[in-house]
Write a protein that holds these residues in place. Sequence first.
Motif, PDB file in Angstrom:
ATOM      1  N   LEU A 150     -13.345  25.351  19.374  1.00 19.57           N
ATOM      2  CA  LEU A 150     -12.500  25.959  21.190  1.00 19.57           C
ATOM      3  C   LEU A 150     -11.467  24.329  20.619  1.00 19.57           C
ATOM      4  CD1 LEU A 150     -15.319  27.008  23.270  1.00 19.57           C
ATOM      5  CD2 LEU A 150     -12.903  28.368  22.699  1.00 19.57           C
ATOM      6  N   ASN A 151     -12.176  23.711  20.003  1.00 21.25           N
ATOM      7  CA  ASN A 151     -11.106  22.791  19.958  1.00 21.25           C
ATOM      8  C   ASN A 151     -10.155  22.511  19.417  1.00 21.25           C
ATOM      9  OD1 ASN A 151     -10.388  20.202  21.208  1.00 21.25           O
ATOM     10  ND2 ASN A 151     -11.111  18.995  19.128  1.00 21.25           N
ATOM     11  N   LEU A 152     -10.237  23.624  18.024  1.00 19.26           N
ATOM     12  CA  LEU A 152      -9.202  23.618  17.370  1.00 19.26           C
ATOM     13  C   LEU A 152      -8.519  24.590  17.521  1.00 19.26           C
ATOM     14  CD1 LEU A 152     -10.486  24.226  13.864  1.00 19.26           C
ATOM     15  CD2 LEU A 152      -9.052  23.398  14.189  1.00 19.26           C
ATOM     16  N   ALA A 153      -9.011  25.986  18.595  1.00 18.44           N
ATOM     17  CA  ALA A 153      -8.124  26.990  18.759  1.00 18.44           C
ATOM     18  C   ALA A 153      -6.873  26.102  19.712  1.00 18.44           C
ATOM     19  CB  ALA A 153      -9.307  27.601  20.027  1.00 18.44           C
ATOM     20  N   VAL A 154      -7.148  25.244  21.044  1.00 16.71           N
ATOM     21  CA  VAL A 154      -6.540  24.544  21.874  1.00 16.71           C
ATOM     22  C   VAL A 154      -5.651  23.858  21.191  1.00 16.71           C
ATOM     23  CG1 VAL A 154      -6.514  23.042  23.706  1.00 16.71           C
ATOM     24  CG2 VAL A 154      -8.575  24.219  23.686  1.00 16.71           C
ATOM     25  N   ALA A 155      -5.290  22.872  19.854  1.00 12.40           N
ATOM     26  CA  ALA A 155      -4.363  22.484  19.460  1.00 12.40           C
ATOM     27  C   ALA A 155      -3.919  23.665  18.552  1.00 12.40           C
ATOM     28  CB  ALA A 155      -5.348  21.660  17.874  1.00 12.40           C
ATOM     29  N   LEU A 156      -4.401  24.235  18.031  1.00  3.60           N
ATOM     30  CA  LEU A 156      -3.570  26.053  17.903  1.00  3.60           C
ATOM     31  C   LEU A 156      -2.559  26.753  19.271  1.00  3.60           C
ATOM     32  CD1 LEU A 156      -2.704  28.100  15.181  1.00  3.60           C
ATOM     33  CD2 LEU A 156      -4.536  29.499  16.434  1.00  3.60           C
ATOM     34  N   GLN A 157      -2.752  26.621  20.035  1.00  9.72           N
ATOM     35  CA  GLN A 157      -1.998  26.882  20.940  1.00  9.72           C
ATOM     36  C   GLN A 157      -1.543  26.578  20.944  1.00  9.72           C
ATOM     37  OE1 GLN A 157      -3.050  26.350  24.550  1.00  9.72           O
ATOM     38  NE2 GLN A 157      -1.362  27.408  25.779  1.00  9.72           N
ATOM     39  N   LYS A 158      -1.040  24.354  20.707  1.00 10.21           N
ATOM     40  CA  LYS A 158       0.336  23.830  21.044  1.00 10.21           C
ATOM     41  C   LYS A 158       0.926  24.261  19.181  1.00 10.21           C
ATOM     42  CE  LYS A 158      -1.364  20.831  21.632  1.00 10.21           C
ATOM     43  NZ  LYS A 158      -3.045  20.691  21.906  1.00 10.21           N
ATOM     44  N   ASP A 159       0.594  24.237  18.715  1.00 10.37           N
ATOM     45  CA  ASP A 159       1.005  24.199  17.325  1.00 10.37           C
ATOM     46  C   ASP A 159       1.884  25.775  17.166  1.00 10.37           C
ATOM     47  OD1 ASP A 159       0.608  22.200  16.941  1.00 10.37           O
ATOM     48  OD2 ASP A 159      -0.696  21.985  15.045  1.00 10.37           O
ATOM     49  N   VAL A 160       1.308  26.577  17.382  1.00  8.54           N
ATOM     50  CA  VAL A 160       2.359  28.445  18.057  1.00  8.54           C
ATOM     51  C   VAL A 160       4.091  27.645  17.525  1.00  8.54           C
ATOM     52  CG1 VAL A 160       2.515  30.160  18.889  1.00  8.54           C
ATOM     53  CG2 VAL A 160       0.267  29.938  18.471  1.00  8.54           C
ATOM     54  N   ALA A 161       3.941  26.978  18.513  1.00  9.08           N
ATOM     55  CA  ALA A 161       5.415  26.134  18.590  1.00  9.08           C
ATOM     56  C   ALA A 161       6.493  26.482  17.383  1.00  9.08           C
ATOM     57  CB  ALA A 161       5.756  25.105  19.500  1.00  9.08           C
ATOM     58  N   LEU A 162       4.979  25.854  16.059  1.00  8.63           N
ATOM     59  CA  LEU A 162       6.512  26.150  14.782  1.00  8.63           C
ATOM     60  C   LEU A 162       7.039  26.490  14.535  1.00  8.63           C
ATOM     61  CD1 LEU A 162       3.237  23.841  12.830  1.00  8.63           C
ATOM     62  CD2 LEU A 162       5.316  22.701  14.024  1.00  8.63           C
ATOM     63  N   LEU A 163       6.549  27.969  14.904  1.00  8.21           N
ATOM     64  CA  LEU A 163       7.128  29.414  14.398  1.00  8.21           C
ATOM     65  C   LEU A 163       8.546  29.488  15.541  1.00  8.21           C
ATOM     66  CD1 LEU A 163       4.380  30.010  13.686  1.00  8.21           C
ATOM     67  CD2 LEU A 163       4.301  31.835  14.961  1.00  8.21           C
ATOM     68  N   SER A 164       8.778  28.547  15.856  1.00  7.13           N
ATOM     69  CA  SER A 164      10.316  28.428  16.408  1.00  7.13           C
ATOM     70  C   SER A 164      11.460  28.193  15.276  1.00  7.13           C
ATOM     71  CB  SER A 164      10.990  27.586  17.126  1.00  7.13           C
ATOM     72  OG  SER A 164      10.553  26.410  17.044  1.00  7.13           O
ATOM     73  N   VAL A 165      10.744  27.966  13.915  1.00  2.91           N
ATOM     74  CA  VAL A 165      11.640  27.064  13.108  1.00  2.91           C
ATOM     75  C   VAL A 165      12.471  28.300  12.487  1.00  2.91           C
ATOM     76  CG1 VAL A 165      10.903  25.040  13.068  1.00  2.91           C
ATOM     77  CG2 VAL A 165      10.068  26.504  11.494  1.00  2.91           C
ATOM     78  N   VAL A 166      11.727  29.398  12.690  1.00  3.78           N
ATOM     79  CA  VAL A 166      11.972  30.320  11.501  1.00  3.78           C
ATOM     80  C   VAL A 166      12.663  31.629  12.304  1.00  3.78           C
ATOM     81  CG1 VAL A 166      10.505  30.007   9.479  1.00  3.78           C
ATOM     82  CG2 VAL A 166       9.017  31.999  11.734  1.00  3.78           C
ATOM     83  N   GLY A 167      12.938  30.791  13.637  1.00  7.11           N
ATOM     84  CA  GLY A 167      14.238  32.192  14.120  1.00  7.11           C
ATOM     85  C   GLY A 167      12.725  32.503  16.103  1.00  7.11           C
ATOM     86  N   VAL A 168      11.782  32.659  15.269  1.00  8.88           N
ATOM     87  CA  VAL A 168      11.023  32.971  16.405  1.00  8.88           C
ATOM     88  C   VAL A 168      11.220  32.394  17.959  1.00  8.88           C
ATOM     89  CG1 VAL A 168       8.495  33.729  17.629  1.00  8.88           C
ATOM     90  CG2 VAL A 168       9.317  33.684  15.030  1.00  8.88           C
ATOM     91  N   ARG A 169      11.517  32.495  19.651  1.00  8.49           N
ATOM     92  CA  ARG A 169      12.158  32.541  20.366  1.00  8.49           C
ATOM     93  C   ARG A 169      10.510  32.062  21.334  1.00  8.49           C
ATOM     94  NH1 ARG A 169      17.961  34.270  22.009  1.00  8.49           N
ATOM     95  NH2 ARG A 169      17.301  32.915  23.777  1.00  8.49           N
ATOM     96  N   ASP A 170      10.317  31.219  20.612  1.00  4.35           N
ATOM     97  CA  ASP A 170       8.960  30.752  21.784  1.00  4.35           C
ATOM     98  C   ASP A 170       9.539  29.899  23.340  1.00  4.35           C
ATOM     99  OD1 ASP A 170       6.878  27.592  20.745  1.00  4.35           O
ATOM    100  OD2 ASP A 170       9.497  28.130  20.539  1.00  4.35           O
ATOM    101  N   ALA A 171       8.601  29.317  23.806  1.00  4.14           N
ATOM    102  CA  ALA A 171       9.174  28.565  25.293  1.00  4.14           C
ATOM    103  C   ALA A 171       9.027  27.768  25.240  1.00  4.14           C
ATOM    104  CB  ALA A 171       7.481  28.595  25.868  1.00  4.14           C
TER     105      ALA A 171
END
Lengths: 274, 292
Positions: free
Chosen positions: B220-241
């Motif tokens: 679950l700790n990894l899951a919390v970390a992953l939730q924030k790392d999803v923001a990395l996807l913005s570098v390939v054009g995904v418009r996240d928060a």
Amino acid sequence: MVRELVPVLAAVGLGLGLAVSTAAQERTPNDPRLFNPGQLTVATGDPVFPPWMLNDDPAGGEGFENGLVYALAAEMGFAPEDVVWVRESFEQSIAPGPKSYDFAIQQISVTEARSEVVTFSSVYYQPDKAVVALPDSPVVGASSFEELRQARWGATVGTTDLDYLENILGISNVAVYDDQAGVFQAMQGDLIDATVVALPTALFVTAVQVPEAKITALLPPDENDRGHGLLFEKDNPLVDWVNEALAAVIERGVVEDLTQTYLVGDEVIPEIRE
Amino acid sequence: MEGEPPLGSPWSTALGDPPPPAQKTLSLQERWIPLGISVVSVAVVFGSLACLVGSSEQWPRIQRQFFNGSAMLEAFPAVLRGFWTNLAVWGVVLCCIAVWALVLAVFRSLSGPWFAPLRLFTVVYIDLFRGLPALLLVLLFGFGIPALQIPGLPRTSLFWAGTAMVLSYSAYAAEVYRSGMEAVHEGQRAAAKALGLSQWQTLRYAIVPQAVRNVLPALLNLAVALQKDVALLSVVGVRDAVREAQIYTARTFNYSSLVAAALLFLVTSIPLARFTDTIARRDRDRRLQRTL
């Protein structure tokens, strides 16, 4: 009695002299209001791109923006070697807090909202917007905004290009990339069909960086985007002085010459107006 | 401390018996003074911090640029829209990681010469994907694979960048699973063998269920970390928060949109953290066989 007054008078005289000399130094290269008196400290991007600055070398003086800065510095009384360049990213140059330069130049567009946080000089250049796409893109041969809206668009974060796509063309799902390289990478990977950039940038990109891309159309200007200005820390006292020098430089036709030298292409490009 | 103290002990003084143990009831004073001290010290520390920040002459400007209510409201719809993207990607990627990492961990734990290639593959895989920054993988996959234009494969950056996240995070999660499996007592394996279970059955019925229970908090700790790392996807054009917040910041030079995005992340990650705590506590109670 008189003798006791001498030091006081001397001090007053000295103070007046200092005040006078400080005032006399204003609007000279030793102006105390400068970030480093004796030098004009100018921030720009890292890297910088042609045609705005050539060879990633601002001090080389070749390019539209650094050419303008050197003309401006001469107008203000600085020798070319007194111009000091600071390299930083766009994010750093707009960050809150005291600035480590007198002004920044990096094709920064003057807008109402931004003016609340920083101070801009008067506008020195208003570029047209151009559509850039690969030859097999659906936007080739488009003649109306309606047709352009059918395509998949990409733009760079922090540019007015993105605002232009959303506000003027009415496109809602623009893909946003960190830099121009990402936009063209996505275009070549067939992830987007087209992008919008300032015409000078478009000319350079299609000539050098991505030769297989081409400028497919010119677009009308956006009223909210007043053009490029120099960026100062909010309420920087140097603005009036710089603006007068800038007006004189524009008056002399320097900007016109630089535009002819660096920013114009010779091909005829179709325009899309609505 | 019952009965007579032995001879020579410090208690055998002229006074005779040792003093009785102290009463367990707290007087009003003892109960309220520590509470008072806590309240006062918290007030002093945070009060002086607030004074320090608030008295800075730049504070009003920073407040306008970072904590501007109207700017937050203006940016909020776009940031929220981006945040749904974050949550959707997070959910899908999380499910893929949970499965793929378990497969990797099982591969690595198989014994026997026939499984040597699988074990080798897993070791190399984990070394490779744990050793590379997630950002690099996202860039390479998100831009590189669509550009290959292989027929029959999805061509969106979102898909491939999400795949990169799965591959990267699975390497970490596989190691977490493996530590859980190794923590299962050897006696469990022996017992399973004694019952005549095959290697697969042992894993399926004895080892893996206990291992997952052991490492659930860490996962679950990894899951919390992953939730924030999803923001990395913005570098390939995904418009996240985060990207939507950046767009607003670049447009207006006002940073309040980033604070709005930060609040959204907190609203989701704090309940998740509390849930993790609860699971961990229940797990500890179960293992220590406490009864409620």
